[in-house]
Design a protein around this motif. Structure first.
Motif, PDB file in Angstrom:
ATOM      1  N   GLY A   1       0.814  -1.211   0.000  1.00  0.00           N
ATOM      2  CA  GLY A   1       0.000   0.000   0.000  1.00  0.00           C
ATOM      3  C   GLY A   1       0.844   1.255   0.000  1.00  0.00           C
ATOM      4  N   THR A   2       1.916   1.250   0.780  1.00  0.00           N
ATOM      5  CA  THR A   2       2.815   2.407   0.823  1.00  0.00           C
ATOM      6  C   THR A   2       3.435   2.667  -0.537  1.00  0.00           C
ATOM      7  OG1 THR A   2       3.336   2.074   3.167  1.00  0.00           O
ATOM      8  CG2 THR A   2       4.943   3.293   1.845  1.00  0.00           C
ATOM      9  N   ALA A   3       3.926   1.610  -1.175  1.00  0.00           N
ATOM     10  CA  ALA A   3       4.593   1.760  -2.466  1.00  0.00           C
ATOM     11  C   ALA A   3       3.641   2.338  -3.510  1.00  0.00           C
ATOM     12  CB  ALA A   3       5.136   0.409  -2.935  1.00  0.00           C
ATOM     13  N   TYR A   4       2.396   1.886  -3.506  1.00  0.00           N
ATOM     14  CA  TYR A   4       1.464   2.390  -4.521  1.00  0.00           C
ATOM     15  C   TYR A   4       1.136   3.860  -4.282  1.00  0.00           C
ATOM     16  CZ  TYR A   4      -2.403   2.934  -7.671  1.00  0.00           C
ATOM     17  OH  TYR A   4      -3.219   3.409  -8.677  1.00  0.00           O
TER      18      TYR A   4
ATOM     19  N   GLY B   1       3.049  11.752   1.467  1.00  0.00           N
ATOM     20  CA  GLY B   1       2.990  11.860   2.926  1.00  0.00           C
ATOM     21  C   GLY B   1       2.102  10.806   3.555  1.00  0.00           C
ATOM     22  N   ILE B   2       0.943  10.550   2.931  1.00  0.00           N
ATOM     23  CA  ILE B   2       0.050   9.500   3.446  1.00  0.00           C
ATOM     24  C   ILE B   2       0.745   8.151   3.381  1.00  0.00           C
ATOM     25  CG2 ILE B   2      -2.111   8.254   3.037  1.00  0.00           C
ATOM     26  CD1 ILE B   2      -3.298  10.898   2.051  1.00  0.00           C
ATOM     27  N   GLY B   3       1.462   7.912   2.270  1.00  0.00           N
ATOM     28  CA  GLY B   3       2.223   6.656   2.161  1.00  0.00           C
ATOM     29  C   GLY B   3       3.287   6.534   3.235  1.00  0.00           C
ATOM     30  N   ALA B   4       3.970   7.657   3.529  1.00  0.00           N
ATOM     31  CA  ALA B   4       4.993   7.645   4.567  1.00  0.00           C
ATOM     32  C   ALA B   4       4.392   7.351   5.947  1.00  0.00           C
ATOM     33  CB  ALA B   4       5.741   8.974   4.587  1.00  0.00           C
TER      34      ALA B   4
ATOM     35  N   THR C   1       4.762   3.837   8.744  1.00  0.00           N
ATOM     36  CA  THR C   1       5.167   3.883  10.145  1.00  0.00           C
ATOM     37  C   THR C   1       4.190   3.199  11.088  1.00  0.00           C
ATOM     38  OG1 THR C   1       4.071   6.012  10.594  1.00  0.00           O
ATOM     39  CG2 THR C   1       6.333   6.078   9.705  1.00  0.00           C
ATOM     40  N   VAL C   2       3.002   2.851  10.573  1.00  0.00           N
ATOM     41  CA  VAL C   2       1.984   2.307  11.479  1.00  0.00           C
ATOM     42  C   VAL C   2       2.313   0.876  11.860  1.00  0.00           C
ATOM     43  CG1 VAL C   2       0.205   3.806  10.556  1.00  0.00           C
ATOM     44  CG2 VAL C   2       0.488   1.514   9.598  1.00  0.00           C
ATOM     45  N   ASN C   3       1.889   0.508  13.022  1.00  0.00           N
ATOM     46  CA  ASN C   3       2.056  -0.854  13.515  1.00  0.00           C
ATOM     47  C   ASN C   3       0.706  -1.423  13.880  1.00  0.00           C
ATOM     48  OD1 ASN C   3       5.009  -0.839  13.501  1.00  0.00           O
ATOM     49  ND2 ASN C   3       4.826   0.623  15.196  1.00  0.00           N
TER      50      ASN C   3
END
Length: 207
Positions: A79-82, A197-200, A204-206
């Motif tokens: 999800g982050t990469a997209y 920024g949303i991807g970043a 970081t979420v766990n």
């Protein structure tokens, strides 16, 4: 589900839709860049993505992601990469020009399919969405109710609200098209940077 409990769910789902997120931003971006009619496909793609998330959550995938660190990490980085890819592409995009739908011809159909895919992928690629629905929906589930019934109620209600809200965003965004012709690169960089920024933040979420 009783009508009283459904009303509570309806209010909660409406509040959730109003929470700023990647799909609302995408609806605004596509509404402004491509026009309201084309952005309908973005909204429908996102709605399908949310419906899939709800179905997967009801089917137990949310519990799997909560239990498996590897599964959650894999879904999170995809999800982050997209989102970062989408943001980078918007950052480099030229100033948007919103042409009348009738003048676009056949290429518009291909573009609409791409907008639909982008809406779907942004909604479906966020593992926190699955976990949120997995945590949110059980509060309203009726023991013994069938999966298709619950999916129709929960998924149908949320998707209907989300479609209405995102169409409103896309419609309002299209009104700023004249401004975008003058400041479109700034708009692209703001929205592109926001997606990155949303991807970043997602990275970081766990659990």
């Amino acid at each position: 589900m009783s009508i009283e409990l459904w009303i509570v769910y309806l209010i909660a789902a409406f509040g959730l839709s109003l929470t700023p997120g990647p799909n609302g931003l995408l609806a605004v971006t596509h509404g402004a860049r491509f026009g309201f009619r084309s952005s309908i496909f973005t909204v429908l793609g996102g709605a399908l993505g949310f419906f899939v998330l709800i179905a997967v959550s009801l089917a137990g995938m949310g519990a799997l992601l909560l239990a498996s660190e590897a599964a959650f990490t894999t879904a999170k980085w995809l999800g982050t990469a997209y989102l970062v890819y989408l943001g980078a592409r918007l950052w480099r995009a030229p100033a948007p020009f919103v042409a009348p739908a009738s003048s676009a011809g056949a290429p518009l159909d291909a573009r609409r399919s791409r907008l639909f895919a982008e809406g779907f992928l942004v909604a479906a690629s966020n593992p926190k969405g699955i976990i949120f629905f997995a945590a949110f929906l059980p509060q309203f589930m009726t023991p013994g109710a069938s999966f298709p019934t619950q999916l129709a109620v929960f998924g149908g209600t949320f998707v209907a609200i989300e479609i209405a809200y995102e169409l409103m965003l896309a419609g309002l965004a299209h009104r700023i098209a004249p401004w975008l012709r003058r400041h479109g690169r700034v708009f692209n960089r703001l929205t592109g940077g926001t997606f990155v920024g949303i991807g970043a933040v997602l990275a970081t979420v766990n659990r």
